[in-house]
Design an enzyme around this catalytic site. Sequence first.
Site, PDB file in Angstrom:
ATOM      1  N   LEU A 183       0.821  -1.213   0.000  1.00 52.56           N
ATOM      2  CA  LEU A 183       0.000   0.000   0.000  1.00 52.56           C
ATOM      3  C   LEU A 183       0.855   1.263   0.000  1.00 52.56           C
ATOM      4  O   LEU A 183       0.336   2.363  -0.133  1.00 52.56           O
ATOM      5  CB  LEU A 183      -0.963  -0.012   1.188  1.00 52.56           C
ATOM      6  CG  LEU A 183      -2.014  -1.134   1.151  1.00 52.56           C
ATOM      7  CD1 LEU A 183      -2.890  -1.092   2.398  1.00 52.56           C
ATOM      8  CD2 LEU A 183      -2.881  -1.059  -0.092  1.00 52.56           C
ATOM      9  N   ASP A 206       0.044  -9.534  -4.778  1.00 52.88           N
ATOM     10  CA  ASP A 206       1.331  -8.825  -4.742  1.00 52.88           C
ATOM     11  C   ASP A 206       1.185  -7.460  -5.431  1.00 52.88           C
ATOM     12  O   ASP A 206       2.070  -7.013  -6.160  1.00 52.88           O
ATOM     13  CB  ASP A 206       2.444  -9.650  -5.403  1.00 52.88           C
ATOM     14  CG  ASP A 206       3.837  -9.097  -5.099  1.00 52.88           C
ATOM     15  OD1 ASP A 206       3.947  -8.155  -4.286  1.00 52.88           O
ATOM     16  OD2 ASP A 206       4.815  -9.604  -5.672  1.00 52.88           O
ATOM     17  N   ASN A 231       8.999  -9.385  -9.348  1.00 51.15           N
ATOM     18  CA  ASN A 231       9.847 -10.353  -8.664  1.00 51.15           C
ATOM     19  C   ASN A 231       9.003 -11.153  -7.681  1.00 51.15           C
ATOM     20  O   ASN A 231       8.436 -10.560  -6.772  1.00 51.15           O
ATOM     21  CB  ASN A 231      10.963  -9.604  -7.927  1.00 51.15           C
ATOM     22  CG  ASN A 231      11.994 -10.541  -7.349  1.00 51.15           C
ATOM     23  OD1 ASN A 231      11.893 -11.754  -7.511  1.00 51.15           O
ATOM     24  ND2 ASN A 231      12.967  -9.990  -6.650  1.00 51.15           N
ATOM     25  N   HIS A 264       3.666   1.380  -8.836  1.00 46.39           N
ATOM     26  CA  HIS A 264       4.817   2.252  -9.080  1.00 46.39           C
ATOM     27  C   HIS A 264       4.374   3.368 -10.004  1.00 46.39           C
ATOM     28  O   HIS A 264       3.559   3.140 -10.908  1.00 46.39           O
ATOM     29  CB  HIS A 264       5.968   1.484  -9.735  1.00 46.39           C
ATOM     30  CG  HIS A 264       6.612   0.467  -8.850  1.00 46.39           C
ATOM     31  ND1 HIS A 264       7.344   0.817  -7.736  1.00 46.39           N
ATOM     32  CD2 HIS A 264       6.630  -0.880  -8.906  1.00 46.39           C
ATOM     33  CE1 HIS A 264       7.784  -0.287  -7.149  1.00 46.39           C
ATOM     34  NE2 HIS A 264       7.362  -1.333  -7.835  1.00 46.39           N
ATOM     35  N   HIS A 318       9.643 -14.290   1.118  1.00 44.58           N
ATOM     36  CA  HIS A 318       9.786 -14.066  -0.325  1.00 44.58           C
ATOM     37  C   HIS A 318      10.990 -14.906  -0.706  1.00 44.58           C
ATOM     38  O   HIS A 318      12.119 -14.562  -0.373  1.00 44.58           O
ATOM     39  CB  HIS A 318      10.014 -12.566  -0.572  1.00 44.58           C
ATOM     40  CG  HIS A 318      10.614 -12.213  -1.901  1.00 44.58           C
ATOM     41  ND1 HIS A 318       9.952 -11.443  -2.826  1.00 44.58           N
ATOM     42  CD2 HIS A 318      11.814 -12.504  -2.464  1.00 44.58           C
ATOM     43  CE1 HIS A 318      10.725 -11.281  -3.900  1.00 44.58           C
ATOM     44  NE2 HIS A 318      11.861 -11.904  -3.707  1.00 44.58           N
TER      45      HIS A 318
END
Lengths: 337, 427
Positions: free
Chosen positions: B66, B308, B281, B312, B181
Amino acid sequence: MVEIRRPSRKARKFSAPSLFQLPIHPGSAISAGDFSVAQVRQILLAADALEREDPLRRARRLAKRRVALLFYEASTRTRTSFELAAKALGADTTLVSSLSSSIEKGESLRDTGITLKALGAECIILRSPYSGAPYLLAQATGLPVLNAGDGMAEHPSQALLDLRTILQLRGIRAAAVNERCLRGITLTICGDILHSRVARSNALLLTKLGAKVIFCGPEKLLPENATEIGPGISIERDFEVALRRSQMVMMLRIQAERLAGLKIDLDDYRSRYQANAERIAACAPKAPVLHPGPIIRGMEITSEVADGPRSAIAAQVANGVPIRMALLARALKGGRR
Amino acid sequence: MKALLIRGGRVVDPASGLDAKRDVLLREGKVAAVENPGQIRAADAEVCDAKGLVVAPGLVDIHVHLREPGQGYKETIATGTAAAAAGGFTSVCAMPNTVPVNDAPETTRWMQAFERKASAHVFPIAAATRGSMGEALTDYAALKEAGAVAVTDDGKPILDDAMMLEALRSAAVLDLPVIQHAEDTRLTGGCSMNAGALAFRLGLRGMSVEAESNLVERDLELLKQVKNGHLHVAHLSTRKALDAVRAARRAGLHVTCEVTPHHFALTEERVGLYDTNAKMNPPLRAESDRAAMVEGLLDGTVDAVATDHAPHAAHEKEQEFDRAPNGITGLETALGLAISILHIRHKVPLAGVLALLSSRPAQAMGLKRGTLAPGAAGDVVAFDPADKWVFRAAESRSKSKNTPFDGWELQGRVRLTVSEGRVVFRR
């Protein structure tokens, strides 16, 4: 075999376009894989014609057209020959390099491209350390972009001038270029294939014309899947075996700037992969030796070979200007704004 | 708050096995009643006609970024949860790679504060180590007390064996999952896509399958040593890692995992000519790995579809492929992709798809969400399962538009989202 999927028209129709869905100017030269055989022939014919043309006449072809050279990496041969080619056709050129420009201040490639366009650039010649950068620049500006080397990906003008060199060595005229004109020719490309844009572009281009390409190098510098980029490409790890099967050989330097922590035993490398006089004499005495430069004497090639009678290195460099004249003429043809 | 009666819909509640025509009454933020059509009398309630719609528990996304605190230009909790609501999500688990990193109870509380204007319930996931630097554990008890539901260092996986073991042990005591991850970052320096022939062709450095599977296998070995430990593997992307999880699950380990919509919908080919909207990723993988993700979703190995969601700004993504940040948005396309691909193409029953998007992820993170049982939180999504629509990034509620699904035709469109009894989205 790998195929690269291009942005579909359908996607474009539906959306407020993302930068990556914008069209690329057809005068661009970004990937050697994009050229049809007919286009390759036309470029080679144009190179011949421009080379022969009276310099004063030639200088009117792109008189006062504006060409920007945008170089984010060092270059001697490519930059100089693009610049001389543009000037030979009468264009105004300007060089923007990463040092001494706003790139140093953090300006993005996109903004730099838009700035050059606003300054009147009609074509941008780009060298970038980042693979794929020419697509971004072409999409951001709508201008024809000539790829002067992008990261590890491609160097299409180098492949074209290498092709011209090979055709000259074999006595094949540009007009005779077709899908089969290089049949029977095997070229070994030896060295740091992984990091080499020259290897990729040459393999993509030469195999279109019927040549076979052997990639040669140690596993660290040549992954097994390299053969999947196109038909007619194979791997032979033993340089001497590869040489015996080849009519020509192209040496590549180890790209120290791109090794990214990879450790190479240089003595071992030399002993296995160096083009030296004994090895060439024993395995491929008649084979012309090419090298896109810069050469690292005593590493991948000895002075005896680089300066020897079979060296085609100077011919390669000399072919740079005519090929780049042809690419510039093609990019700016009818493109006057 | 006015009561809400959602009438005439097909109620699918995977947690209770219900799949039938029912009316749903929400009162004071909770599910008050689920009854046969026409049975509920609630004169004071606002009535919402759900004829032709599927009415399901509000969706639960256990992996979102977020970007608040600190990166409000990419997304805020308000815009991110607005996108969540538009996508049918009423619960989101927010990753800690904010600025500063969510490694302290104050930050965890700040993210849940009323002032953030969230349209969905935000469950913070706290950093597993201070600053996600992998050197010292954070205070798990205090973070849990502040509302954290799990711990992770997300993009900076814990590589050190002893540190990971300590994290698993400390979290186990508090009944918190440790989310990893899974990427051995020692093997992926400078990499920007999946390793393979395509990466070679494009001149990009590739992340190997082993960089993911090695770390999953290492973590599973560590998990064996921890009593009551719970490992959750984030965004699985490779067959090899999935097989490791499947085997460990069979051996009785408490390991859960999630798969993103893009990893079951796309392959590395979507990178095309260096489209950074296909850069994330873990990277998009080969077709065999994509197919394995679908298998894992079908056979129950995978517990959750998680987006996920990683917004951006355009100027960050409009860069050379190697320079652009990883990640894509996903909250508004997840349900449509899950229905189009898992339900329509692979014939997963709708209840199964919805379980992957609500009850099972809620269970994996220990959230009391993802069900329409009376007394449960009044989180509801109503969607038209037959509606085919075209997703347009420009119309997204997210502040960022970095999606590879722009222009995709999807089936299944959200009409109404209710969070804790409050209508947060209506179309």
